[in-house]
Design an enzyme around this catalytic site. Structure first.
Site, PDB file in Angstrom:
ATOM      1  N   CYS A 113       0.815  -1.227   0.000  1.00  0.00           N
ATOM      2  CA  CYS A 113       0.000   0.000   0.000  1.00  0.00           C
ATOM      3  C   CYS A 113       0.846   1.274   0.000  1.00  0.00           C
ATOM      4  O   CYS A 113       0.369   2.336  -0.389  1.00  0.00           O
ATOM      5  CB  CYS A 113      -0.945   0.008   1.188  1.00  0.00           C
ATOM      6  SG  CYS A 113      -2.092  -1.377   1.184  1.00  0.00           S
ATOM      7  N   HIS A 248      -3.357   7.375   1.758  1.00  0.00           N
ATOM      8  CA  HIS A 248      -3.738   6.033   1.322  1.00  0.00           C
ATOM      9  C   HIS A 248      -5.140   5.751   1.851  1.00  0.00           C
ATOM     10  O   HIS A 248      -5.433   5.991   3.019  1.00  0.00           O
ATOM     11  CB  HIS A 248      -2.732   5.016   1.864  1.00  0.00           C
ATOM     12  CG  HIS A 248      -3.174   3.613   1.668  1.00  0.00           C
ATOM     13  ND1 HIS A 248      -3.627   3.151   0.452  1.00  0.00           N
ATOM     14  CD2 HIS A 248      -3.260   2.572   2.531  1.00  0.00           C
ATOM     15  CE1 HIS A 248      -3.953   1.881   0.568  1.00  0.00           C
ATOM     16  NE2 HIS A 248      -3.750   1.509   1.820  1.00  0.00           N
ATOM     17  N   ASN A 278      -9.995   0.018  -0.733  1.00  0.00           N
ATOM     18  CA  ASN A 278      -8.532   0.096  -0.625  1.00  0.00           C
ATOM     19  C   ASN A 278      -7.922  -0.494  -1.897  1.00  0.00           C
ATOM     20  O   ASN A 278      -8.010  -1.694  -2.125  1.00  0.00           O
ATOM     21  CB  ASN A 278      -8.090  -0.689   0.618  1.00  0.00           C
ATOM     22  CG  ASN A 278      -6.589  -0.636   0.851  1.00  0.00           C
ATOM     23  OD1 ASN A 278      -5.827  -0.240  -0.031  1.00  0.00           O
ATOM     24  ND2 ASN A 278      -6.165  -1.042   2.027  1.00  0.00           N
TER      25      ASN A 278
END
Ligand code: ACO
Length: 321
Positions: A113, A248, A278
């Site tokens: 990520c 993020h 996500n």
């Protein structure tokens, strides 16, 4: 001084959107649970014709168009992904071939990520040392391919997509645009909290994502607040100078908790987790492109990017647009 300036942004999503209600037909979950715990309402899922490279190429083309440059001018492609098309070659090389700009540098970065932050800092260093003049920095993922679709604790959290920026080395004034500071970290001791239980050297399979969500959440809030403070300390700027935070997009509660820790008003935080879920390395450039295209982020704005992910890895960058 030479700085790396973001001159264009782009993004791409798969055609198919899957709502929480649709997921609730596959696993024992509900729209209420997902929205309350994560803020996610829907995610985009790649079909059998859409790959990490195809999404990345689409995002890259949009960024090139926004920057007003031709692909042939790109001398460097850094692509962040944990879901490459193939074990090798790097997906960046497939994007390079699709754009028709062979001959320069192209490679992947794997920091899950945080991948886009790692890719941005890497490309920034290479541009400032003269290894290239114009770069594409891309975050692209098809996490749907590594999810365990029977595990409700993880499969509801992720989506597919890609985002890209064109980064150009420019001679700018002190108060001009460009990346002002970046910090990256990793702590490999936390591997077991978020990992994929496969790989070419261990099981010989692709594997599935496994996560201890509560532990990840706890570390994310602490690590992100610390790294944002570090990046600000590298400049003469304070949290009050930041126009936008592009974080993020893991979970709306992580975004809120991080903003609170830094005393940042939540209106300054770009949130797309409700629509995209996500998307790992794609989430920061996807959110950036969203806020640039809807007119929120403008030339001259001070923007903080931040992310944390598997490894653990985490990082932040401060840029003037
Ligand atoms: N639907 C319904 N119930 C569920 C679901 C689901 N999809 N998933 C878990 N539950 C249940 C659990 O089984 C548990 O039930 P029990 O109490 O009967 O055992 C209950 O809900 C609570 O589970 P927790 O895991 O404790 O729930 P929590 O409030 O911690 O929320 C979540 C889970 C959303 C994963 C949260 O911990 C989180 O967001 N963590 C951060 C992880 C993350 O975002 N990772 C992404 C990658 S890393 C990064 O990007 C930062």
């Amino acid at each position: 001084m030479i700085r790396s300036v973001i001159t264009g942004t782009g993004s791409a999503l798969p055609a198919k959107c899957v709502t929480n209600a649709e997921l609730a037909e596959r696993v024992d979950t509900s729209d209420d649970w997902i929205v309350e715990r994560t803020g996610i309402r829907q995610r985009y899922i790649a079909d059998e014709t859409e790959f990490t490279s195809t999404l990345a190429t689409k995002a890259a083309r949009a960024a090139l168009e926004a920057a007003g440059i031709d692909a042939s001018e790109i001398g460097l492609i850094v692509l962040a992904t944990a879901t490459p098309d193939h074990t090798f070659p790097a997906t960046a090389t497939q994007v390079q071939a699709a754009l028709g700009c062979g001959g320069g540098v192209a490679f992947d970065v794997q920091a899950v990520c945080s991948g886009f932050l790692y890719a941005l800092a890497t490309a920034d260093s290479m541009l400032r040392t003269g290894m290239a003049q114009k770069a594409l920095v891309i975050g692209a993922e098809t996490f749907s391919r590594i999810l365990d679709w029977e595990d409700r604790t993880t499969c509801v959290l992720f989506g597919d997509g890609a985002g890209a920026v064109v980064l150009e080395a420019q001679d700018v004034a002190e108060d001009g645009p460009g990346i002002l500071a970046s910090r990256l970290h990793a702590e490999g001791a936390h591997k077991d909290m978020l990992y994929v239980d496969g790989g070419p050297s261990t099981t010989g399979t692709v594997g599935h994502l496994r996560m201890k969500g509560r532990e990840v959440f706890r570390h994310a809030v602490v690590n992100l607040a610390d790294v944002l403070t570090e990046v600000l300390a590298d400049t003469d700027l304070g949290a009050e100078d930041i126009d936008w935070v592009v974080p993020h997009q893991a979970n709306a509660r992580i975004l809120d908790a991080t903003a609170r820790k830094l005393d940042l008003p939540t209106e300054k935080v770009v949130v797309t987790v409700d629509r995209h879920a996500n998307t790992s390395a794609a989430s920061v450039p996807l959110a950036l492109d969203t806020a640039v295209r809807d007119g929120r982020i403008k030339a001259g704005d001070l923007v903080m990017f931040e992310a944390m992910g598997g490894g653990f890895t985490w990082g932040a960058s401060l840029a003037r647009m």
